[in-house]
Design a protein around this motif. Structure first.
Motif, PDB file in Angstrom:
ATOM      1  N   CYS A  75       0.814  -1.214   0.000  1.00 16.34           N
ATOM      2  CA  CYS A  75       0.000   0.000   0.000  1.00 16.34           C
ATOM      3  C   CYS A  75       0.858   1.279   0.000  1.00 16.34           C
ATOM      4  O   CYS A  75       0.311   2.389   0.052  1.00 16.34           O
ATOM      5  N   THR A  79      -2.849   6.786  -1.920  1.00 20.03           N
ATOM      6  CA  THR A  79      -3.496   7.827  -1.116  1.00 20.03           C
ATOM      7  C   THR A  79      -4.999   7.739  -1.298  1.00 20.03           C
ATOM      8  O   THR A  79      -5.491   7.121  -2.242  1.00 20.03           O
ATOM      9  N   GLY A  80      -5.704   8.338  -0.376  1.00 18.23           N
ATOM     10  CA  GLY A  80      -7.156   8.458  -0.486  1.00 18.23           C
ATOM     11  C   GLY A  80      -7.865   7.118  -0.417  1.00 18.23           C
ATOM     12  O   GLY A  80      -7.582   6.255   0.432  1.00 18.23           O
ATOM     13  N   ASN A  81      -8.804   6.975  -1.374  1.00 21.34           N
ATOM     14  CA  ASN A  81      -9.625   5.765  -1.395  1.00 21.34           C
ATOM     15  C   ASN A  81      -8.803   4.522  -1.725  1.00 21.34           C
ATOM     16  O   ASN A  81      -9.126   3.432  -1.264  1.00 21.34           O
ATOM     17  N   ASP A  82      -7.787   4.679  -2.540  1.00 26.49           N
ATOM     18  CA  ASP A  82      -6.951   3.525  -2.887  1.00 26.49           C
ATOM     19  C   ASP A  82      -6.233   2.976  -1.651  1.00 26.49           C
ATOM     20  O   ASP A  82      -6.140   1.756  -1.462  1.00 26.49           O
ATOM     21  N   GLN A  84      -7.231   3.326   1.484  1.00 28.67           N
ATOM     22  CA  GLN A  84      -8.248   2.726   2.355  1.00 28.67           C
ATOM     23  C   GLN A  84      -8.681   1.358   1.821  1.00 28.67           C
ATOM     24  O   GLN A  84      -8.840   0.411   2.577  1.00 28.67           O
ATOM     25  N   LEU A  85      -8.831   1.237   0.509  1.00 29.26           N
ATOM     26  CA  LEU A  85      -9.215  -0.034  -0.094  1.00 29.26           C
ATOM     27  C   LEU A  85      -8.131  -1.094   0.136  1.00 29.26           C
ATOM     28  O   LEU A  85      -8.434  -2.253   0.435  1.00 29.26           O
ATOM     29  N   ASP A  88      -8.303  -2.154   3.797  1.00 27.55           N
ATOM     30  CA  ASP A  88      -9.494  -2.974   4.042  1.00 27.55           C
ATOM     31  C   ASP A  88      -9.315  -4.392   3.489  1.00 27.55           C
ATOM     32  O   ASP A  88      -9.743  -5.368   4.107  1.00 27.55           O
TER      33      ASP A  88
END
Length: 124
Positions: A75, A79-82, A84-85, A88
């Motif tokens: 990871c 950044t951002g949604n990437d 967080q994805l 997760d």
């Protein structure tokens, strides 16, 4: 014979009666008790093997959870949604892995309990 062992009439003193537990089995009488086996200390091998298996599974779960902590190398740079994805997805993988370990733990404990039960039944 010793004079202290003789009775007044010069006859030897009769032997005391044998207790019933030392006599042979008589018809209608109580059977003599079985000789007690020499006392042995129980080794409790199964107990220690069971504890060793439990400790191994606990260590496996703790190391599996500890390996997931922090930001994974895959990871880095996201950044951002990437980001967080990616985190997760790692958490879902960790949950599946821990669930697999717990399921295996339950299966092994069930097999150990079944083996111990069979062992105890054959010892009766």
């Amino acid at each position: 014979m010793d004079p202290a062992q003789r009775r007044w009439g010069g006859e030897p003193e009769p032997e005391p009666p044998t207790p019933h537990w030392e006599q042979g089995a008589r018809p209608g009488g109580p059977a003599p008790p079985a000789a007690a086996p020499p006392s042995r200390r129980k080794h409790r091998v199964f107990f220690w093997c069971f504890l060793a298996v439990q400790i191994l599974f606990i260590v496996w779960i703790v190391t599996g959870i500890a390996a997931v902590s922090g930001t994974p190398a895959e990871c880095q740079g996201l950044t951002g949604n990437d980001l967080q994805l990616c985190k997760d997805a790692r958490d879902v993988g960790a949950a599946i892995g821990v669930g697999f370990i717990v399921g295996l733990w339950v299966a092994v404990d069930f097999i150990l309990a079944l083996t111990y039960s069979i062992h105890r039944l054959t010892r009766r």
